[in-house]
Structure formats: C-alpha cells, structure tokens
Design a protein around this motif. Structure first.
Motif, short mmCIF file in Angstrom:
data_model
loop_
_atom_site.label_atom_id
_atom_site.label_comp_id
_atom_site.label_asym_id
_atom_site.label_seq_id
_atom_site.Cartn_x
_atom_site.Cartn_y
_atom_site.Cartn_z
N SER A 218 35.70 114.50 64.18
CA SER A 218 34.69 114.10 65.16
C SER A 218 33.59 113.29 64.48
O SER A 218 32.76 113.84 63.74
N ARG B 187 34.55 110.83 69.12
CA ARG B 187 33.24 111.47 69.08
C ARG B 187 33.24 112.90 69.60
O ARG B 187 32.56 113.75 69.07
N SER C 287 31.13 109.41 65.12
CA SER C 287 30.81 108.19 65.84
C SER C 287 31.10 107.03 64.89
O SER C 287 30.69 107.06 63.73
#
Length: 194
Positions: free
Chosen positions: A100, A73, A102
């Motif tokens: 990057s 993340r 989630s």
C-alpha cells in the motif's frame, strides 16, 4: 437496407470494445504473452493492481505462473485483490503480495518498489506493468487549475515516477532482459476534451 453486422451504439459499448482491442493489440505487438516471453517464475510488479485493468493484468500473470507484487493506495482493496489472485494461483511456490503506497511522487514510488523487491533480495522485478492512474476528462475550457494538476498527477506522474525508479534500479543492478510496460485504457490518454 438490412445491415447484418453488429453495431455498438452506446458510449460504454464503444469504450469497452476499444479497451479490449487495445489490450489485444498491445499484447500481440509487444509479445507479452507470446512464446518469446514466459512470466513463469518471474517477479512481476503491477502498479494499480488492486482493481480494474491492473487487477486483470495481475490475474493473467498469476495464471501464467508469475510471482506478482501489486501496488495501490487502499489497503482494503489490496487485501480483496490478493484474495482474488490466490484463486488463480497455479503453483504453491508462487509469491503473491500487495503493498500500500501512493505513487504520485518519486519518494512513494521508490519506497513501493523497494518494498516489493525486498523478498527478492532487492533484485529489480523482471517486468513492471505500470497500470496505476486515472483520468476524469472534461471540456478544457470548463476545467479548473486543480483539474489540470490532478490530470497530470493521476495520468502522467504516477506512471513516470514508477518507470523512473524501475529504470534506475535496473541500471544500478545492470539487469538485462527486464520489461517496463505502460498499460492504460483509451480513457487514460484523454486529459481533456475539446
């Protein structure tokens, strides 16, 4: 009685020994770094690759000549991790990259996988090492609903969604010989105590 064996007395020592033994046994049993599987030149996708166990897995893959994509993340942590990976590069042809995202939902897991595969013409990775996640064990009766939900998000869904997306891409491309490897410390198996 004089015991000459080394004893491990602190929880940290016991945990560290358990993690190291788990990694060694898993590596041997699964043949990850045996003569049967050579990551050299293969695209390896590592979730949670910016720190801890994920970074350790990524470093070992880079040392063995793999092309490594790490996902996590936090952009700054990923940048630092990539610098570390660069120090272990064995060939100028190796592709090392970070992404990057989630991974706590299917959409984020799909986007991360597609971004990491784009430099390889969208081809599914040769191996996916699913290390992202975390655990904050507490006594079950002391937990709140939010603790239970976070435990499932961080310990189960983050890996399940990534595995699901890799498996679907593998099936769509009819790719044979790929690997999906779930990696976690002993702590990752404990969502609650008692």
């Amino acid at each position: 009685m004089n015991n000459t064996l080394t004893t491990f007395s602190t929880p940290l020592q016991v945990s560290l020994l358990t993690v190291l033994l788990s990694i060694a046994v898993a590596s041997i049993k699964m043949g990850l770094f045996s003569k049967n599987w050579d990551p050299r030149g293969k695209h390896c996708y590592v979730t949670g690759g910016s720190s801890g166990l994920g970074l350790a897995v990524a470093i070992e893959l880079v040392k063995k000549g793999a092309n490594v994509s790490i996902v996590a993340r936090t952009e700054k942590t990923l940048q630092d991790a990539l610098k570390t990976l660069e120090t272990h590069r064995v060939s100028p042809e190796q592709k090392l990259a970070y992404y990057s995202y989630s991974l706590v939902n299917a959409a984020g897991s799909k986007e991360a996988l597609e971004a990491a595969c784009a430099p390889y013409n969208g081809r599914v990775p040769d191996a996916a090492f699913l290390v992202a996640g975390g655990s904050t064990p507490k006594f079950f009766v002391e937990m709140e609903e939010a603790d239970l939900r976070k435990g499932m998000d961080d310990g189960y869904w983050v890996q399940a969604f990534s595995a699901w997306e890799v498996a679907k891409m593998t099936a769509r491309q009819q790719f044979r010989g790929g690997k999906i490897v779930f990696v976690g410390s002993t702590l990752s198996l404990m969502s609650f105590v008692g």
